[in-house]
Design an enzyme around this catalytic site. Structure first.
Site, mmCIF file in Angstrom:
data_model
loop_
_atom_site.group_PDB
_atom_site.id
_atom_site.type_symbol
_atom_site.label_atom_id
_atom_site.label_comp_id
_atom_site.label_asym_id
_atom_site.label_seq_id
_atom_site.Cartn_x
_atom_site.Cartn_y
_atom_site.Cartn_z
ATOM 1 N N TYR A 40 -2.753 4.830 7.215
ATOM 2 C CA TYR A 40 -2.034 3.564 7.426
ATOM 3 C C TYR A 40 -0.837 3.472 6.478
ATOM 4 O O TYR A 40 0.295 3.241 6.908
ATOM 5 C CB TYR A 40 -2.975 2.366 7.201
ATOM 6 C CG TYR A 40 -2.253 1.047 7.024
ATOM 7 C CD1 TYR A 40 -1.508 0.490 8.060
ATOM 8 C CD2 TYR A 40 -2.305 0.345 5.806
ATOM 9 C CE1 TYR A 40 -0.832 -0.719 7.899
ATOM 10 C CE2 TYR A 40 -1.632 -0.859 5.637
ATOM 11 C CZ TYR A 40 -0.895 -1.388 6.689
ATOM 12 O OH TYR A 40 -0.221 -2.578 6.522
ATOM 13 N N GLU B 222 0.824 -1.217 0.000
ATOM 14 C CA GLU B 222 0.000 0.000 0.000
ATOM 15 C C GLU B 222 0.858 1.267 0.000
ATOM 16 O O GLU B 222 0.367 2.350 -0.322
ATOM 17 C CB GLU B 222 -0.989 -0.021 1.179
ATOM 18 C CG GLU B 222 -1.868 -1.266 1.106
ATOM 19 C CD GLU B 222 -3.038 -1.292 2.074
ATOM 20 O OE1 GLU B 222 -3.492 -0.225 2.507
ATOM 21 O OE2 GLU B 222 -3.506 -2.406 2.379
HETATM 22 P P1 NAD Z 1 -2.313 -7.492 12.924
HETATM 23 O O1 NAD Z 1 -3.033 -6.212 13.175
HETATM 24 O O2 NAD Z 1 -3.087 -8.754 12.815
HETATM 25 O O3 NAD Z 1 -1.224 -7.735 14.065
HETATM 26 C C1 NAD Z 1 -0.412 -6.718 14.560
HETATM 27 C C2 NAD Z 1 0.239 -7.211 15.845
HETATM 28 O O4 NAD Z 1 1.090 -6.153 16.337
HETATM 29 C C3 NAD Z 1 -0.774 -7.530 16.957
HETATM 30 O O5 NAD Z 1 -0.442 -8.759 17.568
HETATM 31 C C4 NAD Z 1 -0.604 -6.373 17.944
HETATM 32 O O6 NAD Z 1 -0.891 -6.732 19.280
HETATM 33 C C5 NAD Z 1 0.869 -6.020 17.745
HETATM 34 N N1 NAD Z 1 1.151 -4.626 18.132
HETATM 35 C C6 NAD Z 1 0.461 -3.511 17.775
HETATM 36 N N2 NAD Z 1 1.008 -2.428 18.361
HETATM 37 C C7 NAD Z 1 2.073 -2.864 19.088
HETATM 38 C C8 NAD Z 1 3.027 -2.210 19.908
HETATM 39 N N3 NAD Z 1 2.991 -0.906 20.099
HETATM 40 N N4 NAD Z 1 3.991 -2.966 20.495
HETATM 41 C C9 NAD Z 1 4.026 -4.311 20.317
HETATM 42 N N5 NAD Z 1 3.126 -4.982 19.558
HETATM 43 C C10 NAD Z 1 2.160 -4.270 18.954
HETATM 44 O O7 NAD Z 1 -1.443 -7.221 11.618
HETATM 45 P P2 NAD Z 1 -1.062 -8.214 10.436
HETATM 46 O O8 NAD Z 1 -2.120 -8.182 9.431
HETATM 47 O O9 NAD Z 1 -0.621 -9.499 11.008
HETATM 48 O O10 NAD Z 1 0.191 -7.426 9.831
HETATM 49 C C11 NAD Z 1 1.500 -7.658 10.341
HETATM 50 C C12 NAD Z 1 2.480 -6.793 9.583
HETATM 51 O O11 NAD Z 1 2.428 -7.120 8.193
HETATM 52 C C13 NAD Z 1 2.186 -5.293 9.691
HETATM 53 O O12 NAD Z 1 3.413 -4.628 9.792
HETATM 54 C C14 NAD Z 1 1.488 -4.974 8.382
HETATM 55 O O13 NAD Z 1 1.713 -3.638 8.016
HETATM 56 C C15 NAD Z 1 2.159 -5.939 7.439
HETATM 57 N N6 NAD Z 1 1.361 -6.367 6.278
HETATM 58 C C16 NAD Z 1 0.084 -6.824 6.445
HETATM 59 C C17 NAD Z 1 -0.633 -7.276 5.334
HETATM 60 C C18 NAD Z 1 -2.029 -7.852 5.466
HETATM 61 O O14 NAD Z 1 -2.664 -8.182 4.463
HETATM 62 N N7 NAD Z 1 -2.555 -8.042 6.666
HETATM 63 C C19 NAD Z 1 -0.059 -7.230 4.065
HETATM 64 C C20 NAD Z 1 1.247 -6.750 3.937
HETATM 65 C C21 NAD Z 1 1.949 -6.332 5.053
HETATM 66 P P1 TYD Z 2 -9.220 -4.641 3.954
HETATM 67 O O1 TYD Z 2 -9.378 -6.092 4.270
HETATM 68 O O2 TYD Z 2 -9.553 -3.634 5.003
HETATM 69 O O3 TYD Z 2 -7.722 -4.453 3.438
HETATM 70 P P2 TYD Z 2 -7.013 -3.153 2.748
HETATM 71 O O4 TYD Z 2 -7.899 -1.987 2.880
HETATM 72 O O5 TYD Z 2 -5.762 -3.014 3.548
HETATM 73 O O6 TYD Z 2 -6.775 -3.554 1.326
HETATM 74 O O7 TYD Z 2 -10.104 -4.305 2.689
HETATM 75 C C1 TYD Z 2 -9.933 -4.997 1.465
HETATM 76 C C2 TYD Z 2 -10.852 -4.368 0.445
HETATM 77 O O8 TYD Z 2 -12.212 -4.624 0.826
HETATM 78 C C3 TYD Z 2 -10.737 -2.856 0.355
HETATM 79 O O9 TYD Z 2 -10.912 -2.467 -1.009
HETATM 80 C C4 TYD Z 2 -11.889 -2.347 1.198
HETATM 81 C C5 TYD Z 2 -12.953 -3.396 1.014
HETATM 82 N N1 TYD Z 2 -13.858 -3.640 2.154
HETATM 83 C C6 TYD Z 2 -15.235 -3.644 1.971
HETATM 84 O O10 TYD Z 2 -15.751 -3.431 0.847
HETATM 85 N N2 TYD Z 2 -16.034 -3.897 3.047
HETATM 86 C C7 TYD Z 2 -15.523 -4.127 4.279
HETATM 87 O O11 TYD Z 2 -16.309 -4.338 5.253
HETATM 88 C C8 TYD Z 2 -14.107 -4.117 4.462
HETATM 89 C C9 TYD Z 2 -13.500 -4.344 5.823
HETATM 90 C C10 TYD Z 2 -13.303 -3.879 3.361
#
Ligand code: NAD
Ligand code: TYD
Length: 345
Positions: free
Chosen positions: A151, A128
């Site tokens: 974000y 992103e």
């Molecule tokens: P998540 O929100 O599920 O988990 C985040 C974790 O970080 C949680 O366990 C939370 O308790 C911990 N955390 C938050 N603030 C903290 C702090 N101040 N100190 C210590 N721990 C803290 O997130 P996720 O989806 O597992 O994402 C993990 C990483 O991967 C993030 O850096 C995110 O930007 C990156 N990422 C996520 C996605 C996705 O699709 N979810 C994709 C690409 C990259």
């Molecule tokens: P999300 O899972 O929040 O991931 P990101 O915004 O980081 O890509 O959302 C994925 C896509 O789905 C995004 O285009 C927003 C859309 N979305 C909905 O349409 N409805 C929802 O309730 C949510 C949470 C996301």
């Protein structure tokens, strides 16, 4: 040290490293925010090479103490605030955790590591940071940064700090930028687990705007295997894009999910789709993300292991078998928060 190991992706990374590398001592540092749940790790919590430490990455003293208590050799940093909608409601938490928290960890590593050649500071980031694509093209490692949500702005800022510590202090960093993940243990505020949970509870399935925004979905265990590849084989100072060439419009994805859920729940075809409700668009909603993952494929030999149909089916099966997990992580203030957000739109 793995930060954010109680979260969605972090728990998969912890599980992979604890299981596949019995010689490594894995220290999971997590603050346990609403998104962090130790239930995500019950299958590995008793392993000898695993330790959990509840700590906030913003707390410099705790972080420094943990570096010396465990003589930390390497860091895989995943702790973050990760939900775009929450970053629109309250950006400051994202600045603090994602930017200041990352710099706090970088400082601790810089101070602790005298021989910089023997360590790795691996920062896990998102596609992103590159902004939003039109219908053509892909994000490469050279795409200019253009974050557009609070974000992604916070993650872009943390990426810049990681590179700055490499150039200025020769801190041995690695980075990756991954597309949207899906799979088990995903907190049910993100698109896929939210839809699964709402179908189970007969609640509306909120589609933002026209539902034509596109995301490139990757199985979370394939992200964990990519992190493993970058950590062990990636070059110091470089970043790697991770994605599965798997683009879906939100509405097509939700329709497909509805179809699978009807089949698995033995409900008449079309039952779940009746819950689809178009609601007000997300502010600044990025149109399309898509990753060119040729660098990690060609240089590190990484490829995804599973197609989307199988991955989604497995994901649904996990949620159906783990309804208690959903109840646990959504209990407390989350359900009120969700209902309030939904009603506001
Ligand atoms: P998540 O929100 O599920 O988990 C985040 C974790 O970080 C949680 O366990 C939370 O308790 C911990 N955390 C938050 N603030 C903290 C702090 N101040 N100190 C210590 N721990 C803290 O997130 P996720 O989806 O597992 O994402 C993990 C990483 O991967 C993030 O850096 C995110 O930007 C990156 N990422 C996520 C996605 C996705 O699709 N979810 C994709 C690409 C990259
Ligand atoms: P999300 O899972 O929040 O991931 P990101 O915004 O980081 O890509 O959302 C994925 C896509 O789905 C995004 O285009 C927003 C859309 N979305 C909905 O349409 N409805 C929802 O309730 C949510 C949470 C996301």
């Amino acid at each position: 040290m793995i930060t954010g190991g109680a979260g969605f992706i972090g728990s998969h990374v912890v599980r992979r490293f604890v299981t596949n590398y019995p010689d490594y001592q894995i220290i999971n540092i997590d603050k346990l925010t609403y998104a962090g749940n130790l239930e995500n790790l019950i299958d590995v919590e008793h392993k000898d090479n695993y330790v959990f430490e509840k700590a906030d990455i913003l707390d410099k003293k705790s972080v420094t103490d943990l570096f010396s208590k465990y003589t930390i050799t390497d860091v895989i940093h995943l702790a973050a605030e990760s939900h775009v909608d929450r970053s629109i409601e309250g950006p400051m938490e994202f600045v603090l955790t994602n930017v200041v928290g990352t710099v706090t960890l970088l400082e601790a590593a810089k101070d602790a590591w005298t021989d910089k050649n023997e360590h790795v500071f691996y920062h896990v980031s998102t596609d992103e940071v590159f902004g939003s694509l039109e219908s053509e093209g892909f994000f490469t490692e050279n795409t200019p940064y253009d974050p557009r949500s609070p974000y992604s702005a916070s993650k872009a800022s943390s990426d810049h700090f990681v590179r700055a510590y490499f150039h200025t202090f020769q801190l041995p960093v690695k980075m990756s930028n991954c597309s949207n993940n899906y799979g088990s243990h995903h907190f049910p505020e993100k698109l896929i687990p939210l839809m699964i949970n709402n179908i189970l509870n007969d609640k509306p399935l909120p589609i933002y705007g026209n539902g034509l925004n596109i995301r490139d979905w990757l199985w979370v265990e394939d992200h964990a295997s990519a992190i493993d590849a970058v950590f062990h084989k990636g070059k110091i100072g470089e970043s790697y894009n991770i994605g599965g060439l798997n683009e879906w419009t939100n509405i097509d994805l939700v329709m497909f999910l509805c179809q699978l859920m009807d089949q698995k729940l033995g409900r008449p075809e079309g039952s779940a789709a009746k819950l689809i409700t178009y609601i007000k668009d997300r502010a600044g909603h990025d149109q399309r993300y898509a990753i060119d993952a040729s660098k990690i494929r060609e240089e590190l030999g990484w490829t995804p292991s599973i197609n989307f149909e199988d991955g989604l089916s497995k994901t649904i099966d996990w949620y159906l078998a783990n309804k208690e997990w959903i109840d646990k992580v959504t209990s407390g203030s989350y359900q009120n928060y969700y209902d309030q957000q939904y009603n506001n739109r």
